[in-house]
Design a protein around this motif. Structure first.
Motif, short mmCIF file in Angstrom:
data_model
loop_
_atom_site.label_atom_id
_atom_site.label_comp_id
_atom_site.label_asym_id
_atom_site.label_seq_id
_atom_site.Cartn_x
_atom_site.Cartn_y
_atom_site.Cartn_z
N TRP A 81 68.85 4.18 -19.26
CA TRP A 81 68.41 3.09 -18.40
C TRP A 81 66.90 2.94 -18.33
O TRP A 81 66.40 2.05 -17.70
CB TRP A 81 68.99 3.25 -16.98
N ASN A 82 66.18 3.86 -18.98
CA ASN A 82 64.72 3.71 -19.01
C ASN A 82 64.27 3.56 -20.46
O ASN A 82 65.08 3.66 -21.38
CB ASN A 82 64.04 4.92 -18.38
N GLU A 83 62.96 3.34 -20.62
CA GLU A 83 62.46 3.04 -21.96
C GLU A 83 62.42 4.27 -22.86
O GLU A 83 62.81 4.20 -24.01
CB GLU A 83 61.07 2.43 -21.84
N ARG A 84 61.95 5.37 -22.31
CA ARG A 84 61.73 6.55 -23.16
C ARG A 84 62.62 7.73 -22.75
O ARG A 84 63.12 7.77 -21.63
CB ARG A 84 60.26 6.99 -23.07
N ILE A 85 62.77 8.68 -23.68
CA ILE A 85 63.61 9.86 -23.41
C ILE A 85 63.13 10.58 -22.15
O ILE A 85 63.91 10.86 -21.25
CB ILE A 85 63.56 10.82 -24.62
N ARG A 86 61.81 10.81 -22.10
CA ARG A 86 61.19 11.54 -21.00
C ARG A 86 61.62 11.00 -19.62
O ARG A 86 61.83 11.74 -18.67
CB ARG A 86 59.66 11.43 -21.19
N ASP A 87 61.72 9.64 -19.52
CA ASP A 87 62.00 9.00 -18.23
C ASP A 87 63.41 9.28 -17.71
O ASP A 87 63.72 8.91 -16.59
CB ASP A 87 61.83 7.47 -18.34
N HIS A 88 64.25 9.91 -18.53
CA HIS A 88 65.61 10.21 -18.07
C HIS A 88 65.73 11.62 -17.53
O HIS A 88 66.83 12.09 -17.24
CB HIS A 88 66.61 10.00 -19.21
N PHE A 89 64.59 12.33 -17.43
CA PHE A 89 64.62 13.70 -16.94
C PHE A 89 63.67 13.85 -15.76
O PHE A 89 62.71 13.08 -15.65
CB PHE A 89 64.19 14.65 -18.08
N PRO A 105 61.91 17.41 -32.58
CA PRO A 105 60.55 17.89 -32.34
C PRO A 105 60.14 17.66 -30.87
O PRO A 105 60.70 16.78 -30.22
CB PRO A 105 59.71 17.01 -33.27
N PRO A 106 59.19 18.45 -30.36
CA PRO A 106 58.77 18.31 -28.95
C PRO A 106 58.27 16.91 -28.62
O PRO A 106 58.48 16.41 -27.51
CB PRO A 106 57.65 19.33 -28.78
N GLU A 107 57.61 16.24 -29.59
CA GLU A 107 57.05 14.92 -29.29
C GLU A 107 58.16 13.86 -29.12
O GLU A 107 57.89 12.75 -28.70
CB GLU A 107 56.04 14.47 -30.36
N ALA A 108 59.40 14.26 -29.43
CA ALA A 108 60.51 13.31 -29.27
C ALA A 108 60.65 12.85 -27.83
O ALA A 108 61.21 11.78 -27.57
CB ALA A 108 61.81 13.95 -29.74
N TRP A 111 59.72 9.41 -27.39
CA TRP A 111 60.34 8.39 -28.23
C TRP A 111 61.03 7.33 -27.38
O TRP A 111 61.53 7.62 -26.29
CB TRP A 111 61.36 9.03 -29.17
N GLU A 112 61.05 6.11 -27.95
CA GLU A 112 61.74 5.03 -27.24
C GLU A 112 63.24 5.13 -27.51
O GLU A 112 63.67 5.34 -28.64
CB GLU A 112 61.25 3.67 -27.73
N ILE A 113 64.01 4.89 -26.44
CA ILE A 113 65.46 4.98 -26.56
C ILE A 113 65.99 3.98 -27.59
O ILE A 113 66.89 4.28 -28.38
CB ILE A 113 66.12 4.69 -25.18
N GLY A 119 73.01 9.68 -33.39
CA GLY A 119 73.05 11.14 -33.32
C GLY A 119 71.96 11.68 -32.40
O GLY A 119 72.19 12.64 -31.65
N GLU A 120 70.78 11.05 -32.44
CA GLU A 120 69.70 11.48 -31.55
C GLU A 120 70.06 11.20 -30.10
O GLU A 120 69.84 12.02 -29.21
CB GLU A 120 68.39 10.76 -31.92
N ARG A 121 70.65 10.02 -29.86
CA ARG A 121 71.09 9.68 -28.51
C ARG A 121 72.08 10.72 -27.98
O ARG A 121 72.01 11.17 -26.85
CB ARG A 121 71.81 8.34 -28.49
#
Lengths: 198, 271
Positions: A81-89, A105-108, A111-113, A119-121
């Protein structure tokens, strides 16, 4: 310990089974036989009747959200529901370790959803679903979008959860995965769950 | 009040102007001739009946008739709002949600306007109450129709995200937050946009009417400002009520997402 008694879903039941802590129970059956509905009913995301209790705590003794924070349903296709992976945690959650554990990788984390592969999702959803160490994990096709290498990593992650005392109910078309992970296998047959001896 | 009354001949001349539509229909093969005649006839009939009903209610000056007519108007607004929905709840819920929220919001604001602000003698004078109520209902109806439609469409398109949040242990209200926000925004925007354009792009109908009837422009403007604020308040209250009741209906005592409470649409593809 999970105790499912007389569970009736939209198309199956009454079904009864138990699962001990630190074990994995695989549920198998042809497509459309209602495996997903069983998992969703245990998580109380779909209507069902019957008693379900986890460590002697009945599902109807707590609210839906309280139950679902202990009983984690992992859908084959997860929502974001958010733009980036980070925003879901949560802000204080360190993502780099779990990402690495699943081959990302850590920089993932930035990444934009919308640009993730399926597979990444699926792997990100797994990290999100397991970050609060739920007692019961209902894994619905957890490796359906994954290649061989990623499947091995996810299997390892689930095995770690089982080793640390979680209960995993696994639905998967991947025979090898269920054979390796599952302590017991239950098969849907004529509206019943039959114990399969391997 | 000084204004020119219209004779039947005057109306006939105006009606003949619809001829332009007819010519366009024939010249460009639009095939709207039939629809044109029906629409024009409906307009005349509906307005004629409304005129007769209003004449009757005005002559009675009895609050009971006002109540009857008001109820009828609310029912129609609810029906109209429900008919604009792509996804409808089963069991008349959509109509009930729309009618109750529109009716309640408009009634409260109407009472406030009549008893506290305008204060005609008696406060239920139909000449004030009915036009006010109609304008409040019409605008609330548009807002509620948009708000509900956005809510139910978004809840369907965002099902995956909402259910994932629920599965992660979020409460239903939390899982629905973004969806509810966009529904409220869509329901409230037309009123806000209309306020910004009023007087520049279009002269409001009520103000135009008052001016035609001989009211001084500044007095007419004052009324228009009053009614615009009343409309804004009614729409806001009605949209919030409708969206929150609909959100309630989308869940159950276990805080699940209950999309099965929508009417399953018939398959429209033919044979």
């Amino acid at each position: 310990m999970l105790n499912v008694s007389e569970l009736t879903t939209r198309n199956l039941g009454p079904l009864s089974f138990t699962a001990e802590k630190g074990t994995c129970v695989a549920i198998t059956g042809p497509s459309g036989s209602g495996k997903t509905l069983i998992l969703r009913s245990i998580a109380d995301l779909d209507q069902s009747s019957g008693d379900i209790s986890l460590d002697n705590k009945n599902r109807f003794d707590c609210t839906g959200p309280q139950w679902r924070s202990m009983v984690r349903y992992l859908a084959p296709e997860a929502g974001f529901w958010n733009e980036r992976i980070r925003d879901h945690f949560p802000d204080n959650f360190d993502l780099s370790g779990p990402l690495e554990q699943l081959g990302l990788p850590p920089e993932a984390s930035h990444w934009e959803i919308s640009r993730l592969s399926s597979g990444e999702r699926q792997r990100v959803a797994l990290i999100r679903g397991l970050m609060d160490n739920p007692c019961l994990i209902l894994a619905d096709e957890p490796t359906s979008a994954l290649d061989h290498d990623s499947t091995i990593l996810v299997e390892k992650l689930l095995a770690d959860q089982i080793a640390s005392g979680s209960i995993v109910i696994l639905v998967s078309h991947d025979r090898d995965l269920t054979d390796r992970l599952a302590t017991r296998q239950l098969q849907i047959s004529q509206n019943q769950l039959i114990e399969v001896h391997t | 009040m000084n204004y020119v009354t219209l004779g039947w001949i005057d109306l006939a001349i105006a009606a003949s102007l619809i001829f332009i539509h007819g010519v366009a229909s024939i010249l460009f093969h639009l095939g709207i001739g039939r629809q044109l005649v029906i629409s024009a006839t409906r307009m005349c009939l509906q307005l004629g009946i409304t005129g007769l009903v209003l004449r009757f209610v005005f002559s009675q000056n009895n609050p009971l008739w006002l109540l009857v007519l008001g109820t009828f108007m609310v029912m129609f607004a609810g029906y109209e709002a429900a008919s604009r929905q792509q996804n409808r709840f089963t069991g008349k819920w959509t109509f009930s949600i729309a009618a109750s929220s529109i009716g309640l919001a408009a009634s409260i604001i109407l009472l406030l306007a009549l008893m506290v602000i305008v204060k005609p003698e008696p406060w239920y004078t139909p000449r004030y109450a009915l036009p006010f109520f109609g304008m409040l209902l019409g605008n609330a109806m548009t807002g509620v129709a948009l708000g509900l439609d956005t809510l139910t469409r978004t809840v369907k398109s965002e099902r995956l995200a909402i259910e994932t949040k629920l599965a992660l242990g979020h409460t239903f209200n939390d899982a629905m937050r973004q969806t509810v926000r966009s529904a409220l925004r869509t329901g409230l925007m037309p009123t806000i946009n209309a306020m910004a354009a009023t007087g520049l792009v279009s002269l409001p109908g009520m103000m135009t009417g008052q001016i035609l009837a001989g009211t001084k422009p500044v007095e007419a403007v004052k009324y228009q400002i009053l009614i615009t604020f009343l409309i804004a308040a009614t729409t806001a209250a009605a949209v919030i009520m409708a969206v929150l009741i609909a959100r309630y209906r989308l869940s159950d005592n276990r805080q699940r997402l209950r999309l099965d409470r929508f009417v399953v649409k018939q398959d429209k593809t033919r044979g």
